[in-house]
Motif scaffolding. Structure first.
Motif, PDB file in Angstrom:
ATOM      1  N   GLN A 161      92.346 -49.783 -19.074  1.00 44.15           N
ATOM      2  CA  GLN A 161      93.179 -49.003 -19.991  1.00 44.15           C
ATOM      3  C   GLN A 161      93.371 -47.559 -19.549  1.00 44.15           C
ATOM      4  N   LEU A 162      92.339 -46.960 -18.992  1.00 41.92           N
ATOM      5  CA  LEU A 162      92.418 -45.541 -18.636  1.00 41.92           C
ATOM      6  C   LEU A 162      92.494 -45.303 -17.132  1.00 41.92           C
ATOM      7  N   PHE A 163      91.513 -45.808 -16.399  1.00 39.34           N
ATOM      8  CA  PHE A 163      91.486 -45.502 -14.967  1.00 39.34           C
ATOM      9  C   PHE A 163      92.722 -46.029 -14.243  1.00 39.34           C
ATOM     10  N   LEU A 164      93.094 -47.273 -14.488  1.00 38.83           N
ATOM     11  CA  LEU A 164      94.251 -47.838 -13.792  1.00 38.83           C
ATOM     12  C   LEU A 164      95.551 -47.155 -14.205  1.00 38.83           C
ATOM     13  N   THR A 165      95.647 -46.747 -15.458  1.00 39.69           N
ATOM     14  CA  THR A 165      96.847 -46.037 -15.899  1.00 39.69           C
ATOM     15  C   THR A 165      97.006 -44.735 -15.124  1.00 39.69           C
ATOM     16  N   VAL A 166      95.917 -43.978 -15.044  1.00 41.92           N
ATOM     17  CA  VAL A 166      95.951 -42.731 -14.280  1.00 41.92           C
ATOM     18  C   VAL A 166      96.185 -43.030 -12.793  1.00 41.92           C
ATOM     19  N   GLY A 167      95.509 -44.066 -12.290  1.00 38.63           N
ATOM     20  CA  GLY A 167      95.646 -44.414 -10.876  1.00 38.63           C
ATOM     21  C   GLY A 167      97.062 -44.790 -10.489  1.00 38.63           C
ATOM     22  N   LEU A 168      97.729 -45.540 -11.347  1.00 37.58           N
ATOM     23  CA  LEU A 168      99.120 -45.913 -11.066  1.00 37.58           C
ATOM     24  C   LEU A 168     100.022 -44.693 -11.081  1.00 37.58           C
ATOM     25  N   MET A 169      99.771 -43.786 -12.002  1.00 40.76           N
ATOM     26  CA  MET A 169     100.534 -42.551 -12.024  1.00 40.76           C
ATOM     27  C   MET A 169     100.375 -41.789 -10.708  1.00 40.76           C
ATOM     28  N   VAL A 170      99.126 -41.690 -10.255  1.00 41.70           N
ATOM     29  CA  VAL A 170      98.834 -40.955  -9.021  1.00 41.70           C
ATOM     30  C   VAL A 170      99.495 -41.617  -7.816  1.00 41.70           C
ATOM     31  N   ARG A 171      99.371 -42.936  -7.719  1.00 40.59           N
ATOM     32  CA  ARG A 171      99.930 -43.644  -6.563  1.00 40.59           C
ATOM     33  C   ARG A 171     101.452 -43.516  -6.482  1.00 40.59           C
ATOM     34  N   HIS A 172     102.082 -43.380  -7.616  1.00 40.47           N
ATOM     35  CA  HIS A 172     103.540 -43.259  -7.626  1.00 40.47           C
ATOM     36  C   HIS A 172     104.009 -41.800  -7.639  1.00 40.47           C
ATOM     37  N   GLN A 173     103.059 -40.885  -7.446  1.00 40.13           N
ATOM     38  CA  GLN A 173     103.404 -39.472  -7.596  1.00 40.13           C
ATOM     39  C   GLN A 173     103.077 -38.624  -6.380  1.00 40.13           C
ATOM     40  N   ILE A 174     101.878 -38.777  -5.801  1.00 36.50           N
ATOM     41  CA  ILE A 174     101.473 -37.832  -4.767  1.00 36.50           C
ATOM     42  C   ILE A 174     101.869 -38.329  -3.372  1.00 36.50           C
ATOM     43  N   PRO A 175     102.144 -37.397  -2.445  1.00 42.29           N
ATOM     44  CA  PRO A 175     102.619 -37.754  -1.099  1.00 42.29           C
ATOM     45  C   PRO A 175     101.677 -38.654  -0.311  1.00 42.29           C
ATOM     46  N   LEU A 176     100.373 -38.600  -0.591  1.00 44.74           N
ATOM     47  CA  LEU A 176      99.407 -39.408   0.157  1.00 44.74           C
ATOM     48  C   LEU A 176      99.766 -40.887   0.168  1.00 44.74           C
ATOM     49  N   PHE A 177     100.388 -41.366  -0.919  1.00 45.11           N
ATOM     50  CA  PHE A 177     100.688 -42.791  -1.043  1.00 45.11           C
ATOM     51  C   PHE A 177     102.146 -43.134  -0.744  1.00 45.11           C
ATOM     52  N   ALA A 178     102.905 -42.152  -0.277  1.00 45.96           N
ATOM     53  CA  ALA A 178     104.339 -42.366  -0.062  1.00 45.96           C
ATOM     54  C   ALA A 178     104.634 -43.459   0.955  1.00 45.96           C
ATOM     55  N   ASP A 179     103.733 -43.624   1.939  1.00 45.91           N
ATOM     56  CA  ASP A 179     103.965 -44.659   2.952  1.00 45.91           C
ATOM     57  C   ASP A 179     103.172 -45.932   2.667  1.00 45.91           C
ATOM     58  N   VAL A 180     102.549 -45.994   1.487  1.00 41.31           N
ATOM     59  CA  VAL A 180     101.760 -47.165   1.104  1.00 41.31           C
ATOM     60  C   VAL A 180     102.557 -48.086   0.187  1.00 41.31           C
ATOM     61  N   LEU A 181     103.387 -47.496  -0.669  1.00 42.45           N
ATOM     62  CA  LEU A 181     104.187 -48.281  -1.599  1.00 42.45           C
ATOM     63  C   LEU A 181     105.477 -47.526  -1.900  1.00 42.45           C
ATOM     64  N   GLU A 182     106.428 -48.229  -2.469  1.00 36.13           N
ATOM     65  CA  GLU A 182     107.662 -47.584  -2.894  1.00 36.13           C
ATOM     66  C   GLU A 182     107.393 -46.840  -4.192  1.00 36.13           C
TER      67      GLU A 182
END
Length: 201
Positions: free
Chosen positions: A101-122
């Motif tokens: 409920q909490l960690f994954l919600t924040v984690g998904l936000m981060v993965r779709h937001q910060i440049p570190l993950f730009a080449d990992v997913l759309e």
């Protein structure tokens, strides 16, 4: 045994757990991105993620929850995942609730937001924003659940569920997503967590 560690939420979970257990696990700190995507580290974890635990026989265990479960089985003293069936079931339930409920919600936000993950997913900025907007209500859900006055997430004693919660706190601090002011029960619990020595892990 060696823990490949880095400045990430999942690695923080393991560091807090180790500190609470009072065990010694040698660590090698690596950099997210440059090190985790290197050919050398990809041989350790093909997903290029931390943490990763290398056992004495060379076997690798990845995924922070799995690492904590392994360490709990290897070092049963000072149990954080329960002993009796009912207690273990309750702690596991709350651990996954906080994680999903909490960690994954924040984690998904981060993965779709910060440049570190730009080449990992759309990355989908609108999805990141939708996750961000949902987080206050996730805190309010937990606040209602803790309205019975229990001091810890899963009951009367500190457990792995609180480790999960501390991991969420560490990440939400970075992204200014702390619990709303009206979450008095969560704020009470949060104050206690921040005072624990393991918070500095």
């Amino acid at each position: 045994m060696k823990l490949y560690d880095a400045k990430s939420g999942n690695a923080k979970r393991v560091r807090i757990y180790i500190a609470e257990k009072g065990i010694n696990v040698p660590r090698e700190e690596i950099e997210l991105g440059s090190d985790t995507r290197s050919e050398k580290f990809l041989r350790i974890n093909s997903l290029g993620e931390v943490p990763a635990l290398e056992l004495d026989n060379g076997q690798i265990i990845t995924e922070s929850n799995a690492i904590c479960n392994y360490l709990e089985a290897r070092y049963p003293e000072n149990p954080l995942m329960g002993t009796a069936a009912e207690e273990a079931g309750c702690i596991d339930m709350w651990s996954w609730r906080i994680y999903s409920q909490l960690f994954l919600t924040v984690g998904l936000m981060v993965r779709h937001q910060i440049p570190l993950f730009a080449d990992v997913l759309e990355q989908i900025p609108a999805f990141a924003e939708s996750q961000r907007k949902s987080i206050p209500d996730k805190w309010r859900w937990l606040d209602r659940e803790m309205a019975d006055g229990r001091p810890f997430i899963a009951g009367k004693s500190f457990s792995f569920a609180d480790v999960q919660g501390m991991t969420v706190l560490a990440i939400t601090d970075i992204f200014d997503l702390s619990s709303p002011d009206d979450c008095l029960n969560v704020r009470r619990w949060e104050k206690t967590m921040r005072e624990r020595p393991s918070w500095q892990a």
